[in-house]
Motif scaffolding. Structure first.
Motif, PDB file in Angstrom:
ATOM      1  N   ASN A 304       0.826  -1.157   0.032  1.00 15.79           N
ATOM      2  CA  ASN A 304       0.133   0.095   0.092  1.00 15.79           C
ATOM      3  C   ASN A 304       0.991   1.401   0.002  1.00 15.79           C
ATOM      4  OD1 ASN A 304      -2.370   1.618   0.089  1.00 15.79           O
ATOM      5  ND2 ASN A 304      -2.603   1.360   2.264  1.00 15.79           N
ATOM      6  N   TRP A 309      -4.991   3.980  -6.354  1.00 22.48           N
ATOM      7  CA  TRP A 309      -6.164   3.576  -5.485  1.00 22.48           C
ATOM      8  C   TRP A 309      -7.547   3.834  -6.208  1.00 22.48           C
ATOM      9  CZ3 TRP A 309      -3.279   8.193  -5.730  1.00 22.48           C
ATOM     10  CH2 TRP A 309      -3.977   9.497  -6.195  1.00 22.48           C
ATOM     11  N   ARG A 489      -3.230  -1.747  -3.040  1.00 22.20           N
ATOM     12  CA  ARG A 489      -3.557  -0.478  -2.798  1.00 22.20           C
ATOM     13  C   ARG A 489      -4.839  -0.054  -2.168  1.00 22.20           C
ATOM     14  NH1 ARG A 489       0.739  -1.902  -6.904  1.00 22.20           N
ATOM     15  NH2 ARG A 489       2.282  -0.376  -6.436  1.00 22.20           N
ATOM     16  N   GLY A 490      -5.109   1.020  -2.011  1.00 21.80           N
ATOM     17  CA  GLY A 490      -6.267   1.512  -1.271  1.00 21.80           C
ATOM     18  C   GLY A 490      -7.528   1.199  -2.229  1.00 21.80           C
ATOM     19  N   THR A 532      -7.993  -1.075   2.658  1.00 18.30           N
ATOM     20  CA  THR A 532      -7.271  -2.158   1.693  1.00 18.30           C
ATOM     21  C   THR A 532      -7.961  -3.178   1.722  1.00 18.30           C
ATOM     22  OG1 THR A 532      -6.094  -2.598   3.810  1.00 18.30           O
ATOM     23  CG2 THR A 532      -5.087  -1.107   2.086  1.00 18.30           C
TER      24      THR A 532
END
Length: 547
Positions: A304, A309, A489-490, A532
């Motif tokens: 992350n 995102w 990632r987000g 996440t």
């Protein structure tokens, strides 16, 4: 709806030697698991020379009705009866505020050497409640090269027989730690505490034995005085369920999830989210890109690092529609993994929400909406079913609650149609085993963040609503992990709140000191990194996080 019930009073106080059956059985008809060449639900597990079985019948040794959880006391048992040739490793203890639903392991030396188990050299009295007829707690003294795994309890001051419990050769044990407090007494500072392996995860070998630690001011035995068992078998996942058995377990225990009737933000499938306009952003690139329906366009790995995102559609109308989710097509995404040295299977059910709604605070009798605080895109929550690999029965269920969570024994759950029930809190989607209000903060002062649960729409995760997305122990190719699972990632942009301004705006009538207290709670409980995916949770490879 059926609910776990208190069993206090079910065990006659005067019948210490009589076998005691469990006071709770899962309400579902006991499933019949598909046959397999493996060892799942066959009653016995080889830990690499020591064969263990799970015993769920007991003889009551001593009970008290004072103190402990809910002030109802606790009862102490020894396993009885159990198969010939097997030996007790320690006695069992349980609070009186719940149905009797425990187990301990009994063991035999299956190596042919006769050297893996040994009687203790002696017993040290840890504590007694008084005279004969009371409870006496004894810590075994193991021979050199062996470890004690549990304590023994007697109703007289006479020491237990040498073979009342057996010690285990040290290389077949692992470190343990204290878990739940069973009972304590102010007299001499006595406490009885459940034990669990100190290291727990997919690759950890420690086995939960079901025993407990007794200690007092007079005999302050540390947790290191006892050990748990260790699975030294080369094929320590041999008793895990195969693919057909995993699906049968899900069919038997997949939970019903009640959503709050006033929560507009419902779950959806990941595919629905992608197909309805989810966008992938890249750092320093103002132009987002659509996401392929199967997630194949998402970058893989990388951690992350804020390089990418996900976010909602740009169009406001479409954005508001996606925020509300799609309950009709929502799924639970399941990870199956070994736990407790391969003696249990954890089935983690992950739920995706396109949007997490704003938080609300409680200050005395007042409920105060906290503006934008708590809002974020892409919310992942989960429930975990822990199933015994000895019997296939449901042991416990874990309820994720923001950054932590809590376990509840199967006997403490609510059931509908024979399957457990969970409640998702309004806007925040934390899971709880009961409807009602759970306050995060200072419950004595009535100040905190509200988690409200009630019966609104119901998501039945049975009938194909569970999708198995990971089961590494089955081997490569048995379960194909979807591409989106590798997106580290987000699942939403990192949110930045001006906490002080939001609280000043939402809670104008509160005194300054109370506003500051709320700001502290929000910073502690709600503000953190963006959401996440499942693989980035600590529980993906380890045990669930305690409060």
């Amino acid at each position: 709806m059926q609910r776990g019930r208190s069993w206090f009073g079910c065990v006659p106080m005067s019948t210490a030697a009589l076998p005691v059956e469990r006071d709770f059985d899962l309400p579902a008809v006991k499933p019949s698991w598909p046959s397999s060449d493996g060892g799942f639900a066959k009653g016995s597990i080889d830990l690499g020379g020591i064969e263990v079985r799970q015993v769920t019948t007991f003889a009551k040794v001593w009970s008290t009705t004072q103190g402990g959880q809910d002030g109802l006391g606790a009862t102490f048992f020894k396993p009885a009866p159990f198969p010939a040739g097997f030996h007790a490793l320690g006695h069992y203890a349980q609070p009186n505020n719940r149905p009797l639903f425990g187990h301990v392991l009994v063991a035999r030396d299956a190596s042919g050497t006769g050297a893996l188990l040994a009687p203790p050299l002696d017993y040290a009295l840890v504590w007694s409640s008084g005279q004969d007829g009371a409870g006496f707690f004894w810590l075994p003294t193991p021979p050199n090269g062996y470890k004690a795994v549990g304590v023994a309890v007697t109703a007289t001051k006479d020491k237990p027989q040498p073979g009342e419990v057996m010690c285990v050769r040290a290389d077949l044990t692992d470190a343990c730690e204290a878990e739940e407090s069973v009972w304590s007494s102010d007299k001499d500072g006595f406490s009885a505490t459940g034990l669990r392996p100190a290291v727990r995860g997919i690759d950890a070998r420690g086995v939960h034995t079901g025993t407990f630690l007794a200690r007092s001011n007079a005999t302050p035995a540390s947790v290191s005085a006892l050990a748990c068992l260790r699975n030294n078998s080369a094929a320590y996942t041999s008793c895990m369920p195969d693919l057909a058995q995993v699906n049968a377990v899900l069919a038997a225990y997949s939970p019903h999830v009640y959503l709050h009737p006033n929560d507009p933000y419902l779950p959806s499938s990941v595919t629905w989210f992608f197909e309805n306009g989810a966008l992938l952003y890249q750092k320093d690139n103002p132009t987002p890109t659509p996401v392929a329906a199967d997630g194949s366009s998402l970058p893989q790995g990388g951690g992350n690092d804020d390089a990418y995102w996900l976010d909602l559609p740009v169009d406001n109308g479409q954005k508001e529609r996606v925020k509300k989710g799609d309950l009709a097509g929502a799924k639970a995404y399941v990870q199956a993994k070994p736990m407790l040295g391969g003696t249990a299977t954890d089935l983690a059910l992950f739920f995706f929400y396109p949007f997490n709604g704003p938080a609300r605070a409680k200050v005395g009798p007042l409920t105060i909406p906290l503006g934008m605080i708590g809002e974020h895109v892409g919310d992942w929550e989960h429930l975990t079913l822990r199933v015994s690999n000895f019997s296939g029965e449901l042991l416990r269920m874990y309820f994720s609650q923001h950054s932590t969570g809590a376990w509840a024994d199967a006997s403490q759950l609510e059931y509908l149609d024979g399957r457990p029930v969970a409640y998702a809190s309004r806007n925040g989607h934390a899971f709880y085993p009961r409807e009602g209000l759970v306050l995060q903060g200072d419950s004595k002062l009535g100040v905190g963040i509200r988690n409200d649960c009630a019966k609104g729409s119901r998501m039945d995760t049975g009938g194909g609503r569970c999708e198995l997305v990971s089961a590494e122990y089955l081997g490569a190719g048995k379960v194909a992990e979807p591409a989106w699972l590798g997106f580290e990632r987000g699942w939403g942009p990192r949110e930045e709140y001006d906490i002080g301004r939001e609280i000043n705006r939402a809670a104008r009538i509160l005194p300054r000191a109370m506003k500051e207290r709320l700001a502290q709670l929000v910073n502690k409980l709600l503000v953190g990194e963006g959401p996440t995916g499942p693989k980035m949770k600590g529980s993906w490879r380890n045990d669930e996080r305690d409060p």
